[in-house]
Design a protein around this motif. Sequence first.
Motif, PDB file in Angstrom:
ATOM      1  N   TRP A 192       0.826  -1.207   0.000  1.00  0.00           N
ATOM      2  CA  TRP A 192       0.000   0.000   0.000  1.00  0.00           C
ATOM      3  C   TRP A 192       0.858   1.253   0.000  1.00  0.00           C
ATOM      4  O   TRP A 192       0.400   2.324  -0.387  1.00  0.00           O
ATOM      5  N   GLY A 193       2.105   1.138   0.487  1.00  0.00           N
ATOM      6  CA  GLY A 193       2.966   2.311   0.592  1.00  0.00           C
ATOM      7  C   GLY A 193       4.423   1.930   0.490  1.00  0.00           C
ATOM      8  O   GLY A 193       4.767   0.865  -0.033  1.00  0.00           O
ATOM      9  N   ARG A 194       5.314   2.811   0.999  1.00  0.00           N
ATOM     10  CA  ARG A 194       6.757   2.595   0.893  1.00  0.00           C
ATOM     11  C   ARG A 194       7.421   2.752   2.261  1.00  0.00           C
ATOM     12  O   ARG A 194       6.984   3.536   3.104  1.00  0.00           O
ATOM     13  N   ASN A 195       8.494   1.998   2.457  1.00  0.00           N
ATOM     14  CA  ASN A 195       9.399   2.226   3.570  1.00  0.00           C
ATOM     15  C   ASN A 195      10.471   3.183   3.054  1.00  0.00           C
ATOM     16  O   ASN A 195      11.343   2.792   2.268  1.00  0.00           O
ATOM     17  N   LEU A 196      10.394   4.432   3.477  1.00  0.00           N
ATOM     18  CA  LEU A 196      11.270   5.462   2.927  1.00  0.00           C
ATOM     19  C   LEU A 196      12.704   5.336   3.436  1.00  0.00           C
ATOM     20  O   LEU A 196      13.623   5.891   2.823  1.00  0.00           O
ATOM     21  N   THR A 197      12.898   4.624   4.514  1.00  0.00           N
ATOM     22  CA  THR A 197      14.251   4.414   5.029  1.00  0.00           C
ATOM     23  C   THR A 197      14.965   3.306   4.271  1.00  0.00           C
ATOM     24  O   THR A 197      16.125   3.449   3.861  1.00  0.00           O
ATOM     25  N   LEU A 198      14.269   2.190   4.055  1.00  0.00           N
ATOM     26  CA  LEU A 198      14.877   1.032   3.395  1.00  0.00           C
ATOM     27  C   LEU A 198      14.623   1.016   1.893  1.00  0.00           C
ATOM     28  O   LEU A 198      15.152   0.150   1.186  1.00  0.00           O
ATOM     29  N   VAL A 211       6.117   4.327   5.787  1.00  0.00           N
ATOM     30  CA  VAL A 211       6.772   4.158   7.078  1.00  0.00           C
ATOM     31  C   VAL A 211       8.239   4.554   6.944  1.00  0.00           C
ATOM     32  O   VAL A 211       8.757   4.698   5.830  1.00  0.00           O
ATOM     33  N   THR A 212       8.918   4.705   8.104  1.00  0.00           N
ATOM     34  CA  THR A 212      10.341   5.076   8.105  1.00  0.00           C
ATOM     35  C   THR A 212      11.132   4.130   9.009  1.00  0.00           C
ATOM     36  O   THR A 212      12.045   4.540   9.718  1.00  0.00           O
ATOM     37  N   HIS A 213      10.779   2.855   8.994  1.00  0.00           N
ATOM     38  CA  HIS A 213      11.444   1.876   9.866  1.00  0.00           C
ATOM     39  C   HIS A 213      12.896   1.669   9.455  1.00  0.00           C
ATOM     40  O   HIS A 213      13.226   1.689   8.266  1.00  0.00           O
ATOM     41  N   ASN A 214      13.735   1.382  10.481  1.00  0.00           N
ATOM     42  CA  ASN A 214      15.117   1.026  10.181  1.00  0.00           C
ATOM     43  C   ASN A 214      15.269  -0.464   9.886  1.00  0.00           C
ATOM     44  O   ASN A 214      16.329  -0.916   9.467  1.00  0.00           O
ATOM     45  N   PHE A 215      14.196  -1.247  10.121  1.00  0.00           N
ATOM     46  CA  PHE A 215      14.181  -2.640   9.693  1.00  0.00           C
ATOM     47  C   PHE A 215      12.724  -3.064   9.485  1.00  0.00           C
ATOM     48  O   PHE A 215      11.807  -2.462  10.053  1.00  0.00           O
ATOM     49  N   PRO A 216      12.467  -4.076   8.652  1.00  0.00           N
ATOM     50  CA  PRO A 216      11.089  -4.421   8.310  1.00  0.00           C
ATOM     51  C   PRO A 216      10.290  -4.873   9.529  1.00  0.00           C
ATOM     52  O   PRO A 216      10.810  -5.565  10.408  1.00  0.00           O
ATOM     53  N   SER A 217       9.027  -4.475   9.576  1.00  0.00           N
ATOM     54  CA  SER A 217       8.110  -4.903  10.627  1.00  0.00           C
ATOM     55  C   SER A 217       7.025  -5.767  10.004  1.00  0.00           C
ATOM     56  O   SER A 217       6.373  -5.350   9.040  1.00  0.00           O
ATOM     57  N   ALA A 218       6.839  -6.953  10.541  1.00  0.00           N
ATOM     58  CA  ALA A 218       5.848  -7.877   9.990  1.00  0.00           C
ATOM     59  C   ALA A 218       5.483  -8.900  11.051  1.00  0.00           C
ATOM     60  O   ALA A 218       6.174  -9.071  12.057  1.00  0.00           O
ATOM     61  N   SER A 219       4.381  -9.595  10.810  1.00  0.00           N
ATOM     62  CA  SER A 219       3.878 -10.595  11.744  1.00  0.00           C
ATOM     63  C   SER A 219       3.515 -11.870  11.003  1.00  0.00           C
ATOM     64  O   SER A 219       2.934 -11.821   9.912  1.00  0.00           O
ATOM     65  N   VAL A 220       3.851 -13.011  11.595  1.00  0.00           N
ATOM     66  CA  VAL A 220       3.431 -14.317  11.083  1.00  0.00           C
ATOM     67  C   VAL A 220       2.776 -15.078  12.226  1.00  0.00           C
ATOM     68  O   VAL A 220       3.362 -15.196  13.314  1.00  0.00           O
ATOM     69  N   VAL A 221       1.576 -15.567  12.010  1.00  0.00           N
ATOM     70  CA  VAL A 221       0.854 -16.341  13.023  1.00  0.00           C
ATOM     71  C   VAL A 221       0.428 -17.665  12.408  1.00  0.00           C
ATOM     72  O   VAL A 221      -0.179 -17.701  11.334  1.00  0.00           O
ATOM     73  N   GLU A 222       0.739 -18.736  13.106  1.00  0.00           N
ATOM     74  CA  GLU A 222       0.364 -20.084  12.679  1.00  0.00           C
ATOM     75  C   GLU A 222      -0.397 -20.721  13.830  1.00  0.00           C
ATOM     76  O   GLU A 222       0.057 -20.690  14.982  1.00  0.00           O
ATOM     77  N   GLN A 223      -1.561 -21.301  13.545  1.00  0.00           N
ATOM     78  CA  GLN A 223      -2.346 -21.923  14.604  1.00  0.00           C
ATOM     79  C   GLN A 223      -3.101 -23.127  14.059  1.00  0.00           C
ATOM     80  O   GLN A 223      -3.352 -23.241  12.857  1.00  0.00           O
ATOM     81  N   PHE A 240       6.607 -11.699  15.531  1.00  0.00           N
ATOM     82  CA  PHE A 240       6.541 -10.424  14.831  1.00  0.00           C
ATOM     83  C   PHE A 240       7.753  -9.576  15.175  1.00  0.00           C
ATOM     84  O   PHE A 240       8.340  -9.682  16.258  1.00  0.00           O
ATOM     85  N   THR A 241       8.145  -8.768  14.196  1.00  0.00           N
ATOM     86  CA  THR A 241       9.210  -7.789  14.372  1.00  0.00           C
ATOM     87  C   THR A 241       8.581  -6.410  14.325  1.00  0.00           C
ATOM     88  O   THR A 241       7.688  -6.154  13.515  1.00  0.00           O
ATOM     89  N   LEU A 242       9.066  -5.522  15.196  1.00  0.00           N
ATOM     90  CA  LEU A 242       8.413  -4.224  15.361  1.00  0.00           C
ATOM     91  C   LEU A 242       9.452  -3.146  15.619  1.00  0.00           C
ATOM     92  O   LEU A 242      10.243  -3.241  16.562  1.00  0.00           O
ATOM     93  N   ASP A 243       9.457  -2.129  14.755  1.00  0.00           N
ATOM     94  CA  ASP A 243      10.231  -0.915  15.019  1.00  0.00           C
ATOM     95  C   ASP A 243       9.327  -0.013  15.849  1.00  0.00           C
ATOM     96  O   ASP A 243       8.556   0.792  15.311  1.00  0.00           O
ATOM     97  N   GLN A 244       9.418  -0.134  17.175  1.00  0.00           N
ATOM     98  CA  GLN A 244       8.432   0.495  18.038  1.00  0.00           C
ATOM     99  C   GLN A 244       8.523   2.013  18.028  1.00  0.00           C
ATOM    100  O   GLN A 244       7.520   2.697  18.246  1.00  0.00           O
ATOM    101  N   ASP A 245       9.691   2.573  17.782  1.00  0.00           N
ATOM    102  CA  ASP A 245       9.799   4.029  17.738  1.00  0.00           C
ATOM    103  C   ASP A 245       9.407   4.595  16.377  1.00  0.00           C
ATOM    104  O   ASP A 245       9.234   5.801  16.224  1.00  0.00           O
ATOM    105  N   ALA A 246       9.272   3.720  15.347  1.00  0.00           N
ATOM    106  CA  ALA A 246       8.775   4.109  14.016  1.00  0.00           C
ATOM    107  C   ALA A 246       9.637   5.171  13.346  1.00  0.00           C
ATOM    108  O   ALA A 246       9.143   5.951  12.536  1.00  0.00           O
ATOM    109  N   THR A 247      10.949   5.225  13.659  1.00  0.00           N
ATOM    110  CA  THR A 247      11.860   6.191  13.044  1.00  0.00           C
ATOM    111  C   THR A 247      13.078   5.466  12.488  1.00  0.00           C
ATOM    112  O   THR A 247      13.324   4.301  12.808  1.00  0.00           O
ATOM    113  N   PRO A 248      13.895   6.149  11.681  1.00  0.00           N
ATOM    114  CA  PRO A 248      15.139   5.523  11.206  1.00  0.00           C
ATOM    115  C   PRO A 248      16.144   5.268  12.328  1.00  0.00           C
ATOM    116  O   PRO A 248      17.068   4.474  12.169  1.00  0.00           O
ATOM    117  N   ARG A 249      15.966   5.928  13.451  1.00  0.00           N
ATOM    118  CA  ARG A 249      16.866   5.750  14.588  1.00  0.00           C
ATOM    119  C   ARG A 249      16.633   4.376  15.230  1.00  0.00           C
ATOM    120  O   ARG A 249      15.498   3.939  15.387  1.00  0.00           O
TER     121      ARG A 249
END
Length: 724
Positions: free
Chosen positions: A222-228, A293-305, A334-343
Amino acid sequence: MTIATIEAAPRRGRGLLSGVALLPMLIMAAPVSAQEGGEAVGAADRIEDIVVTAQRREERLQDVPVAVTAVTGAALERQGITDTRMLTASVPALDYTQQNNGALVYLRGVGTSNGGMGQETSVAIYVDGVYLSVPAGSLFSFNNIARVEVLKGPQGTLFGRNATGGVIQVVTLDPSQATKFNAKVGYGNYDTWEASAYATTGLGDGLAADIAVYARDQRDGWGRNLTLNTDAFDHQNDISIRTKWLWNPGDRTEVRLIGDYSRSRSETGVAWNILPGTRGVDGVTTNPGFYNVTHNFPSASVVEQAGVTLSINHDMDWASLVSISSYRWLDGRFTLDQDATPRRQVDATVDQHATTFSQELQLVSPQAGALRWILGVYFNRDKPEFNPLRVEGLATGAFPFIDINSYQLSHSYAGFGQATLEIADKTHATAGLRYTRDERHVVGTRIAAPSTVLADVNKRANFEKLTWRFALDHEVAADVMVYASYNRGFKSGTFNLSSLPDPAVKPEVLDAYEIGYKTELAGKRLRLNGSFFYYDYKNIQTSQVLATGGQRIVNAPGATIKGFDIDLTAVPFKGLTIQGGLGYTHGRYKDFPNAPFFTPSANGAVQSTVNAKGNKTVHTPEITVNASVAYSHETSLGFLDFAVSYAYNDGFFWYPDNVTTQPSYHLVNGSVGWKSLDERYSLTLWSKNLAKERYYSFVSESALGFAGSPAAPRTYGVTFGVKY
């Protein structure tokens, strides 16, 4: 200061209230034919009867003195509702969002603001009678659905786990002796492929089986990660398989064996961006665009049940014996860039695991007679865990990372009973009691690499409560029933698996007072149900996002919530079906000293405390409206089907400090389809979120700043179907 999570839109929906109020008059003025019957909605000129299990027995929706919104599988398909999150489009006062990979479900302002491990939803989710204890397991796609029942208000008597907000029951189709098959395949924007199939057949005398398969793959973002410099919200996919076997060894016994498996990958609820008008913790980053987004690393979730359920129903003349046994497991990461910045401030990698075993036994009296009753016992063993929750970045100081390894072992025991007695002609009294005891045991460590122990806990806590239901109902005329009820609901206390030193939070208790009515008018062309409620809500479990990763739960002392909701279904003439709902909810905290309060700053936000007394309760839009219109017209070349659905949310606050808001938004879905005269082939053009509304799946407030994860934009596509 109030922060709008998107640019505030005009309150366009309030004008809809007058339109919704006029619908019954318009429908009753529609032409009436002489045909009688109860054929399916959309194919007949009468409203179909819906059978629900709101009181753990099969009853007509109109005969149950409980506020229930029931949506059939056919209605879900017409409205374009394909997963649990989209149920908000069909149920007034329901808010179903996603935080990281967990469901946040609110009904009439009552819900759970933490979707993490060790937390249970205040609105309990059931599939075929089995409770889903993990919030991450409550996000799933629909296939082979018979109906969805949404029970409003506390369910403190009959259901396996007490629920302060309500219950959502998903009931899947039973297999058939007749051989049937249907399949659909579709393609949509964002390079999205979707396919589903359902097959059922008899396998011998008294034995039938089915299988349902669903798959979806969205490749473009839907959009772009402007940092990566990569896509954001891409490669989101789902796959699920469910099979049910129905065996009738005799006239009195039914045995159902159900197995299911699913796997999903998503960035919704996990990929965050800085809210408009604020700055990130780095003092530089601002909102990069709604879907960027401006994450310094990809954020995603995988759930298996996966899970297996054995359900047995045996008729003994004087009562039916029901047994429901279930085992479920869930793995999530899941991986999460919780501060949502390039830092590189807070980067979290969260591994989750959960296993659940439950056993329920019921004795259910026959449906006929002046006295109807049910007795039961329930056991649940649940073990959610972080293995580990790892935080890296500047927030860990001199340590390369900090790990939390923790689990909570829970045992729940309950006994319950409810009886309904005809105390006068067409008047019934219902009384029910339930005793619940929950035993919690939390074990965990918080270790800074390589071996510095920051916390080491091994704690236990027990919670027990007597809850009840009392109700009166009276049939004032044919197809017109009124009722009044008093219910007490209870949600057990729990530990914080990501904030180990914290003591267990107190249990929630909700006392609900309700009056309602159920009517069928105009020769079964109009169904109009409604209820008015008042809630006294104590020890509300609410969450606080931690600047060092994870969340903690705190108790708000109390709130009052009041309002009303209305459900409408109408068939003015053959082929046309109108459904709608209106909800009004007013919620305020009675007292909440030391509530977390966040003020925007040049580097994220500054945390303080405030007494939130008088603030609006979270996830409580005052007005919600949903409406759908479906029309089917037969021609010489086949059936032409038209459907449009509309949902309006008046907006709400995300946290008790009433700082971040979700402004009002409108969702419109539509479809145009063709179906052959023998109903074997179909072709449908569809679109969801036609108006391209921008709204959030989740918003976070913390010292790191204000961030949110956007919900889906406009999508559209074409679907081809075949049925034999």
